[in-house]
Write an enzyme that holds these catalytic residues in place. Sequence first.
Site, mmCIF file in Angstrom:
data_model
loop_
_atom_site.group_PDB
_atom_site.id
_atom_site.type_symbol
_atom_site.label_atom_id
_atom_site.label_comp_id
_atom_site.label_asym_id
_atom_site.label_seq_id
_atom_site.Cartn_x
_atom_site.Cartn_y
_atom_site.Cartn_z
ATOM 1 N N ARG A 88 -6.457 42.189 68.633
ATOM 2 C CA ARG A 88 -6.836 40.899 69.212
ATOM 3 C C ARG A 88 -7.760 41.059 70.409
ATOM 4 N NH1 ARG A 88 -2.068 37.701 67.334
ATOM 5 N NH2 ARG A 88 -2.395 35.518 67.800
ATOM 6 N N ARG A 159 8.002 27.040 66.484
ATOM 7 C CA ARG A 159 7.726 28.063 67.492
ATOM 8 C C ARG A 159 7.593 27.451 68.882
ATOM 9 N NH1 ARG A 159 3.134 32.123 65.179
ATOM 10 N NH2 ARG A 159 2.498 31.956 67.361
HETATM 11 P P1 AMP Z 1 0.864 35.120 66.375
HETATM 12 O O1 AMP Z 1 2.198 35.106 65.700
HETATM 13 O O2 AMP Z 1 -0.089 36.107 65.747
HETATM 14 O O3 AMP Z 1 0.268 33.760 66.542
HETATM 15 O O4 AMP Z 1 1.135 35.690 67.850
HETATM 16 C C1 AMP Z 1 1.954 35.005 68.765
HETATM 17 C C2 AMP Z 1 1.716 35.547 70.174
HETATM 18 O O5 AMP Z 1 2.116 36.936 70.234
HETATM 19 C C3 AMP Z 1 0.272 35.523 70.663
HETATM 20 O O6 AMP Z 1 -0.112 34.270 71.203
HETATM 21 C C4 AMP Z 1 0.304 36.641 71.721
HETATM 22 O O7 AMP Z 1 0.898 36.190 72.931
HETATM 23 C C5 AMP Z 1 1.249 37.658 71.094
HETATM 24 N N1 AMP Z 1 0.501 38.627 70.278
HETATM 25 C C6 AMP Z 1 0.519 38.758 68.924
HETATM 26 N N2 AMP Z 1 -0.299 39.747 68.535
HETATM 27 C C7 AMP Z 1 -0.875 40.250 69.655
HETATM 28 C C8 AMP Z 1 -1.832 41.242 69.920
HETATM 29 N N3 AMP Z 1 -2.403 41.957 68.926
HETATM 30 N N4 AMP Z 1 -2.168 41.486 71.202
HETATM 31 C C9 AMP Z 1 -1.607 40.812 72.211
HETATM 32 N N5 AMP Z 1 -0.723 39.834 72.045
HETATM 33 C C10 AMP Z 1 -0.348 39.540 70.775
#
Ligand code: AMP
Length: 213
Positions: A88, A159
């Site tokens: 990311r 969520r």
């Molecule tokens: P997601 O389920 O992919 O929408 O991720 C939810 C949250 O987890 C994001 O908003 C970030 O705070 C954290 N997160 C997930 N993947 C990453 C990543 N590769 N790097 C940093 N934070 C992450």
Amino acid sequence: MRLILLGPPGAGKGTQAVVLSEELKIPHISTGDIFRANIKEGTPLGILAKSYIDSGKLVPDDVTVDIVGSRLNDEDCRNGFIMDGFPRTIPQAQLFDKMLKECHTSVDAVINITADDSVIVRRLSGRRMCQCGRTYHVENNPPKIEGICDVCGSKLYIRDDDKEETIKERLRTYREQTSPLVDYYMKKGLLLNFDGTKPIEVTTREILDSLKK
Ligand code: AMP
Ligand code: ADP
């Protein structure tokens, strides 16, 4: 096959990842799911991650890269994986490249799914999650029985970070820190672009067709 799913929050990465994982028989690795499982269990990683996630910010690169590194050591990742939500940031992508190179391998394709902000806000506001990794939407992709996962029968949940204020911050974070990856992978010749506003099955078909080429 070693794939990365890229795109703003709500573009449909998780939805596509579940189907692609079944079709291609490679594991779906979602850093977000790993963090949420740790939050639920109250681990030190979960406690640390929660403060960032709830404010729409990214968990620090070193922490995130470490958990991906250890997940990749698992036997099921030998023949490939679908990374959903990782990398990311540019430093994460560079460290990931290095990690794969050390294992004499590399990414085969980056699937970039796009959707504009108004679609994203509507999608995330109606999103319902299951602990098994499946994702539903109250209008676009509802479960057969309201509030219950079609596949595993668990109760769906909303969520904590799918609130309007947090969604706006997550979109800012995406624009500032994640969107430069589009260019990063385009320059490497790995980027495949998909319109995430088409019906779910249409996008899945387009992705599978383009991976065959
Ligand atoms: P997601 O389920 O992919 O929408 O991720 C939810 C949250 O987890 C994001 O908003 C970030 O705070 C954290 N997160 C997930 N993947 C990453 C990543 N590769 N790097 C940093 N934070 C992450
Ligand atoms: P991401 O993993 O990119 O954050 P999700 O896969 O969780 O996004 O999708 C966000 C929401 O949009 C979910 O509620 C999901 O059911 C819904 N959704 C995903 N893809 C589509 C689509 N092509 N059309 C309509 N709704 C979709």
